[in-house]
Scaffold this motif. Structure first.
Motif, short mmCIF file in Angstrom:
data_model
loop_
_atom_site.label_atom_id
_atom_site.label_comp_id
_atom_site.label_asym_id
_atom_site.label_seq_id
_atom_site.Cartn_x
_atom_site.Cartn_y
_atom_site.Cartn_z
N LEU A 170 0.83 -1.22 0.00
CA LEU A 170 0.00 0.00 0.00
C LEU A 170 0.86 1.27 0.00
O LEU A 170 0.32 2.37 0.09
CB LEU A 170 -0.91 0.01 1.24
CG LEU A 170 -1.96 -1.10 1.31
CD1 LEU A 170 -2.63 -1.12 2.67
CD2 LEU A 170 -3.00 -0.93 0.20
N TYR A 171 2.17 1.10 -0.09
CA TYR A 171 3.13 2.22 -0.07
C TYR A 171 2.99 3.05 1.21
O TYR A 171 3.15 4.28 1.20
CB TYR A 171 2.96 3.11 -1.31
CG TYR A 171 3.15 2.38 -2.60
CD1 TYR A 171 4.43 2.08 -3.07
CD2 TYR A 171 2.07 1.94 -3.35
CE1 TYR A 171 4.61 1.36 -4.25
CE2 TYR A 171 2.25 1.23 -4.54
CZ TYR A 171 3.53 0.95 -4.98
OH TYR A 171 3.71 0.24 -6.14
N ALA A 172 2.67 2.37 2.31
CA ALA A 172 2.53 3.05 3.60
C ALA A 172 3.90 3.18 4.25
O ALA A 172 4.78 2.34 4.08
CB ALA A 172 1.59 2.28 4.51
N ASN A 173 4.08 4.26 5.02
CA ASN A 173 5.30 4.45 5.81
C ASN A 173 5.03 3.95 7.22
O ASN A 173 4.09 4.40 7.88
CB ASN A 173 5.70 5.92 5.83
CG ASN A 173 6.14 6.41 4.48
OD1 ASN A 173 6.91 5.75 3.79
ND2 ASN A 173 5.66 7.59 4.08
N PHE A 174 5.85 3.03 7.68
CA PHE A 174 5.61 2.43 8.99
C PHE A 174 6.94 2.02 9.61
O PHE A 174 7.98 1.96 8.95
CB PHE A 174 4.69 1.23 8.87
CG PHE A 174 5.26 0.10 8.05
CD1 PHE A 174 5.93 -0.95 8.65
CD2 PHE A 174 5.14 0.11 6.67
CE1 PHE A 174 6.48 -1.97 7.89
CE2 PHE A 174 5.68 -0.91 5.89
CZ PHE A 174 6.36 -1.96 6.50
N LEU A 175 6.89 1.76 10.91
CA LEU A 175 8.05 1.23 11.63
C LEU A 175 7.58 0.06 12.50
O LEU A 175 6.38 -0.12 12.72
CB LEU A 175 8.73 2.32 12.45
CG LEU A 175 7.89 3.24 13.33
CD1 LEU A 175 7.54 2.55 14.64
CD2 LEU A 175 8.61 4.54 13.60
N VAL A 176 8.54 -0.74 12.94
CA VAL A 176 8.23 -1.92 13.75
C VAL A 176 9.01 -1.82 15.05
O VAL A 176 10.20 -1.48 15.05
CB VAL A 176 8.59 -3.22 13.01
CG1 VAL A 176 8.05 -4.44 13.77
CG2 VAL A 176 8.04 -3.21 11.58
N GLN A 177 8.33 -2.11 16.16
CA GLN A 177 8.95 -1.97 17.48
C GLN A 177 8.81 -3.24 18.30
O GLN A 177 7.89 -4.04 18.06
CB GLN A 177 8.31 -0.82 18.26
CG GLN A 177 8.59 0.56 17.72
CD GLN A 177 7.97 1.64 18.59
OE1 GLN A 177 6.88 1.48 19.12
NE2 GLN A 177 8.68 2.75 18.73
N GLU A 178 9.67 -3.35 19.30
CA GLU A 178 9.51 -4.43 20.28
C GLU A 178 8.24 -4.20 21.09
O GLU A 178 7.81 -3.06 21.31
CB GLU A 178 10.72 -4.48 21.21
CG GLU A 178 10.84 -3.27 22.13
CD GLU A 178 11.89 -3.43 23.21
OE1 GLU A 178 11.96 -4.51 23.83
OE2 GLU A 178 12.63 -2.46 23.43
#
Length: 302
Positions: A170-178
């Motif tokens: 979806l061309y989304a900007n995201f990050l992943v966290q603990e």
């Protein structure tokens, strides 16, 4: 003081409370919808109109800019700044806080602790990216989300991979966290005004939910934060260049961790939970910190 409040809706609780506080402190106050402000930009000559009339002579402006109008709202605020109007939260500081990835980088660079975070772009790197983070559960966040929207808990590695791939599609900007399990679905909202935390509340997620946002059904009670929690909240606010902020922390085994710095924090939940007049604190801080208005850069247009 002649004060403007940038807000899409004058009937919202936070806006109404700021109006009340300004009037109680004998200031002239007006609510301006940022989307109805329009600008003239020329070398050394900045002007702004609102519904057909010029906006001039404002000593200070308090921005209440929602996430959906960040780009235009921050441009309007910047125009006020260029015209010599003081603000506790400058436009560039709001843009830093709204971009979660940028904010995390700036905070980490100053030694402020947060949940471990990873970010990447290419699907071929997803496996190694998640290895950098560690085993699930993982929390996946859109970088411009608010009020808990766009925040997903992935309890298995396969779920983290699937959600990551879907968001990239979806061309989304995201990050992943603990995921910090010892927080037990609770966080701490510290409301910072200037150099101090004026109020704090502990928010608890409802059963079956990990997001503690009040908009997601969370409950809140007023609390007295520790000295360490106050220190990190004020530091995080200053790193991003804000004078007023809601700093969300979680209590972990390694100390307080910053989740987010909100540049336009709501007042209803925390005033209700703490019983404190936060709107009054904000207006007093703005009045004390904003000097007499400087002349506009360039000639003033009528």
């Amino acid at each position: 003081m002649k004060l403007a409040i940038l807000s899409r809706n004058s009937s919202l609780y936070s806006t109404r409370r700021l109006i009340e506080a300004a009037r109680e402190q004998r200031h002239t106050v007006r609510v301006l919808d940022p989307l109805r402000c329009y600008m003239r930009i020329a070398a050394g000559d900045f002007a702004m109109h609102y519904k057909g009339k010029p906006l001039t002579g404002y000593d200070a402006v308090i921005p209440r800019i929602g996430a959906s109008v960040t780009r235009y709202g921050s441009a309007v605020l910047r125009q006020f700044e260029l015209m010599g109007t003081c603000t506790p939260n400058p436009s560039d500081a709001i843009l830093k806080a709204r971009d979660k990835l940028r904010a995390h980088q700036l905070l980490a660079a100053q030694g402020i602790h947060m949940p471990v975070t990873v970010f990447g772009d290419n699907p071929d790197d997803t496996g190694d990216l998640l290895n950098l983070l560690g085993p699930p559960p993982h929390v996946i966040k859109l970088t411009e989300s608010s009020q808990g929207a766009g925040v997903i808990l992935a309890e298995k590695l396969s779920a983290s991979r699937g959600i990551t791939e879907a968001l990239r599609g979806l061309y989304a900007n995201f990050l992943v966290q603990e995921f910090v399990a010892e927080a037990k679905g609770a966080d701490l909202r510290c409301f910072v005004v200037g150099d101090r935390v004026v109020a704090a509340m502990r928010r608890q997620a409802p059963s079956g939910e990990f997001r503690s946002n009040l908009h997601r059904g969370g409950t809140a009670v007023g609390v007295s934060p520790s000295e360490a929690e106050c220190e990190v909240a004020v530091r995080a606010t200053k790193v991003l260049g804000l004078g007023i902020a809601g700093v969300d922390l979680i209590r972990s085994d390694r100390g307080p961790l910053v989740l987010e710095v909100n540049a336009s924090p709501g007042l209803e939940g925390i005033e209700s939970a703490s019983g404190k007049d936060i709107a009054g604190e904000i207006v007093a801080f703005v009045a004390q910190g904003c000097p007499p208005r400087k002349p506009s850069a360039g000639r003033r247009r009528k």
